[in-house]
Design a protein around this motif. Structure first.
Motif, PDB file in Angstrom:
ATOM      1  N   ARG A  98       0.576  -1.287   0.032  1.00 17.92           N
ATOM      2  CA  ARG A  98       0.066  -0.042  -0.129  1.00 17.92           C
ATOM      3  C   ARG A  98       0.852   1.240   0.095  1.00 17.92           C
ATOM      4  N   LYS A  99       2.173   1.283   0.123  1.00 20.46           N
ATOM      5  CA  LYS A  99       2.851   2.359  -0.157  1.00 20.46           C
ATOM      6  C   LYS A  99       2.649   3.056  -1.438  1.00 20.46           C
ATOM      7  N   VAL A 100       2.028   2.530  -2.501  1.00 16.11           N
ATOM      8  CA  VAL A 100       1.619   3.215  -3.680  1.00 16.11           C
ATOM      9  C   VAL A 100       0.645   4.254  -3.273  1.00 16.11           C
ATOM     10  N   THR A 101      -0.009   4.178  -2.339  1.00 17.06           N
ATOM     11  CA  THR A 101      -1.034   5.227  -1.771  1.00 17.06           C
ATOM     12  C   THR A 101      -0.410   5.992  -0.796  1.00 17.06           C
ATOM     13  N   LEU A 102       0.075   5.141   0.075  1.00 15.61           N
ATOM     14  CA  LEU A 102       0.421   5.803   1.367  1.00 15.61           C
ATOM     15  C   LEU A 102       1.700   6.515   1.431  1.00 15.61           C
TER      16      LEU A 102
END
Length: 744
Positions: free
Chosen positions: A495-499
């Motif tokens: 989820r680092k792509v969004t966070l």
């Protein structure tokens, strides 16, 4: 007399030297032979254990591929609908995504394609085409003729396009349905090179090599040396595939001669012993008394001064010292090789631990657990991922990359030791590093993992020229839950792509974040594409809103990629169908740029920037071509009129023809060229969109809504709505979330 006695003693000693030399030499040879035999047996045992492990791992993977493929053919509604009913682009795209999911799940898979029997078409991850145009058509034809599936095939050359190189694969055919295959087949191809790499990762290639033979004895790997006649080979036949796996030691023929030459050494030893006994008896008979005197003197000397043994000349035993030194050196080399085997064994143990595939061999699992000193307790897993890995790979050569990974591993171990924690760590992929923290007390386990992860992240940011992101799972109370904690950590780091990157992401932060319904995302994407094609500038705001929604709901990277792939697919489909000129520009410039961005970008901001820039160029090109077409002003006026009066039941091409004084057939042609849709489809689209809005936001009956959008016949409205949306108006209303009444 003294001189004669001394001379006598020397002659006597010299007479024993040949006996001593030959006897000791042969004893050393025999001892070396025994040691070599022990080494050979250990090597054979290690090969047998390795062969059994390799067979088990390969069979488990191939069985998993077969079971998942079989489940997909039996339980997936979309695949069943694809085989049984006429398909559209969206269904074909969903089936292609379904196949891609299995490919992602199993790294050994080279390709999967579906053969549909009713129209002879083949669908893979890139396109759908007739079987006559499919590169692998000979194998498809041969599989159709098989009454009973033959399981995994022998190595074969998969047919490819002219611009691709053919690669050997082993294939599996799954019939649909299972007993007859009348609907079609699903063909799974596993690349032989990937299978070879998978097996090589399970052995130490410095000392051993592996080969796989099919039921006819045909080898899978072409670069493996031939050690077929070596006695040190370990062979294992798979009960599942009937393949024979051979694990052999490099230079096995020479080692086989060395390890199995015991009979020669024993024969030489026996001859030397007989020679020593006979020679000793002869010399002793001649010199019994002097030797007895010497023995008495030696015994007397050894009992009086034990340390005096050090004063004896060492020249006669120098070769014995050398032999012992060689034995010690060989033993140290053996210990080093054992340590290398332990490293590989530890890596394999961790892989099985994270996957949770150990229940079938519980006894062996517990032995491994105790062997590595990992006592039962509480556990938690974190996954460290290198940020911007594509740029990392381009900036540093492989040696530098390996050095940085070693540095991160060392830092992780040092940080854990400084905090008094037990940590097991290993690189599980080219850009992911797993950390398993073990503690007796599970109360503060998550706190310790957060502390260690933050120290590692901060150290990398401070001293290295790149950053890392760490995902942390929930604590596990038993080894069976370690796999669950690992998957939670992997999901968190995705989820680092969004966070954002260079941070710690705990699964608690994302556990309660519910993804928005896919239908809403797809509607937004369709609206963006429609506005680009219709030259409406609002598409940019809706694209920004799409990325905002994905960020708010913290989608995982693979979910973001699926949505953006759908946007690319849908835009390409629209441009090819309506604007062929723009489609060529799209395929040549924008599409490759967007696909590359999805591979390289780590954050939504990067993706949004790339997509906005590319789609802006596409929209500008579409507008430029559209404005140059004939009667564009008139068609825009017609479109605006239709958009304002679409609820009029009498609205038709004839009515428009009378109003704008133009032939109805010519008007239909111009409408199609300028708007990109024929008149009827455009009108139905406006009416259905309005009907969907009323179904969602009002309580009006279906009949009232039908009249409100321009249909006098409710039955006709329901039929058109079902054909367009796929649901009846009532079903569509029930599928929408309930709208809460506004509070005063």
């Amino acid at each position: 007399m003294k001189a004669r006695g001394s001379s006598y003693i020397k002659r006597m000693l010299l007479s024993y030297l040949p006996i001593l030399f030959v006897t000791v030499s042969m004893l050393i040879f025999i001892f070396m032979s025994i040691i070599n035999g022990i080494y050979g047996r250990n090597a054979m045992q290690a090969n047998r254990v390795t062969a059994a492990f390799v067979v088990n791992m390969v069979d488990s993977t191939l069985k998993g591929i077969f079971v998942d493929t079989q489940k997909m053919t039996e339980s997936d509604d979309k695949l069943r609908q694809y085989f049984e009913a006429p398909s559209d682009r969206e269904l074909e795209y969903d089936v292609s995504n379904l196949l891609a999911t299995i490919i992602v799940r199993y790294g050994l898979i080279d390709s999967i394609y579906v053969y549909r029997a009713k129209d002879g078409r083949v669908l893979d991850q890139s396109s759908i085409r007739p079987v006559e145009l499919f590169p692998d058509k000979p194998y498809i034809y041969s599989s159709i003729g098989q009454i009973v599936p033959s399981g995994w095939t022998s190595p074969r050359m998969k047919g490819t396009d002219e611009n691709e190189r053919s690669a050997p694969v082993t294939s599996l055919v799954v019939k649909v349905p299972r007993d007859s295959g009348t609907l079609g087949h699903v063909i799974v191809n596993v690349k032989i090179s990937a299978l070879e790499l998978f097996i090589r990762q399970m052995i130490n290639e410095d000392v051993a090599q592996a080969q796989v033979l099919d039921a006819q004895g045909k080898p899978f790997f072409t670069d493996a040396a031939d050690n077929a006649h070596s006695g040190l080979n370990a062979e294992k036949v798979s009960d599942y595939t009937n393949w024979k796996y051979t694990i052999s030691i490099k230079n096995g023929k020479w080692l086989d001669y060395l390890f199995n030459g015991n009979a020669v050494w024993l024969a030489l030893g026996l001859v030397s012993i007989i020679f020593a006994i006979s020679s000793t008896l002869y010399v002793t008979r001649r010199s019994y008394k002097p030797i007895e005197a010497i023995l008495h003197r030696i015994d007397r000397f050894s009992t009086i001064v034990r340390p005096g043994e050090a004063k004896i000349s060492k020249n006669e035993f120098a070769f014995i010292d050398q032999a012992i030194e060689r034995l010690i050196t060989n033993n140290m080399d053996f210990q080093e090789k054992q340590q290398e085997h332990l490293v590989i064994r530890r890596q394999q143990f961790l892989q099985v631990l994270l996957k949770g595939d150990y229940e079938e061999e519980r006894v062996l699992w517990e032995q491994e657990w105790q062997h590595f000193g990992l006592a039962a307790g509480h556990y938690i897993v974190a996954v460290l991922e290198l940020d911007h890995y594509v740029q990392f790979g381009l900036k540093y050569n492989p040696n530098d990359q390996s050095l940085f990974k070693f540095i991160i591993s060392s830092v992780a171990v040092e940080v854990a030791e400084q905090n008094g924690q037990r940590l097991v760590s290993e690189w599980i992929s080219k850009n992911q590093f797993v950390l398993l923290l073990i503690a007796e007390d599970g109360v503060v386990l998550e706190h310790h993992m957060l502390q260690i992860a933050e120290q590692i992240r901060g150290w990398v940011e401070k001293y290295l020229d790149f950053t890392v992101t760490v995902g942390i799972g929930l604590a596990a109370g038993s080894e069976a839950d370690i796999s669950r904690s690992f998957h939670e950590a992997a999901g968190a780091v995705s989820r680092k792509v969004t966070l954002g990157v260079n941070r710690i992401i705990h699964t608690v932060e994302t556990k309660d974040k519910a993804d928005s319904e896919w239908f809403a995302y797809l509607e937004m994407i369709r609206s963006i594409i429609r506005k680009i094609r219709m030259l409406e500038q609002e598409w940019a705001g809706e694209l920004e809103l799409l990325f905002q929604e994905m960020a708010v709901h913290q989608l995982r990277k693979n979910d973001v990629e699926r949505l953006l792939h759908y946007l690319v697919f849908q835009l390409e489909f629209e441009l090819e169908g309506a604007l062929p000129g723009e489609a060529r520009m799209w395929l040549g410039e924008a599409k490759p740029e967007l696909l590359l961005a999805m591979k390289q970008a780590d954050t939504l901001k990067q993706l949004e920037s790339c997509f906005t820039a590319a789609l802006t160029r596409v929209a500008a090109h579409v507008e430029e071509l559209a404005l140059s077409r004939r009667h564009i002003t008139l068609m825009m006026e017609v479109r605006d009129y239709v958009a304002a009066h679409y609820t009029d039941p009498n609205l038709s091409l004839t009515m428009l023809s009378d109003r704008f004084q133009i032939n109805s057939k010519y008007l239909s042609q111009l409408f199609k060229e300028s708007i990109g849709q024929n008149f009827l489809d455009f009108l139905i689209g406006l009416r259905i969109e309005r009907a969907k809005q009323l179904l969602r936001e009002s309580g009006q009956s279906v009949q009232d809504i039908s009249e409100a959008v321009g249909y006098l016949n409710t039955t006709s409205f329901i039929r058109v709505f079902r054909k367009t949306v796929g649901l009846s108006p009532g079903q569509y209303r029930e599928s929408q979330p309930a709208v809460e009444p506004e509070r005063e």
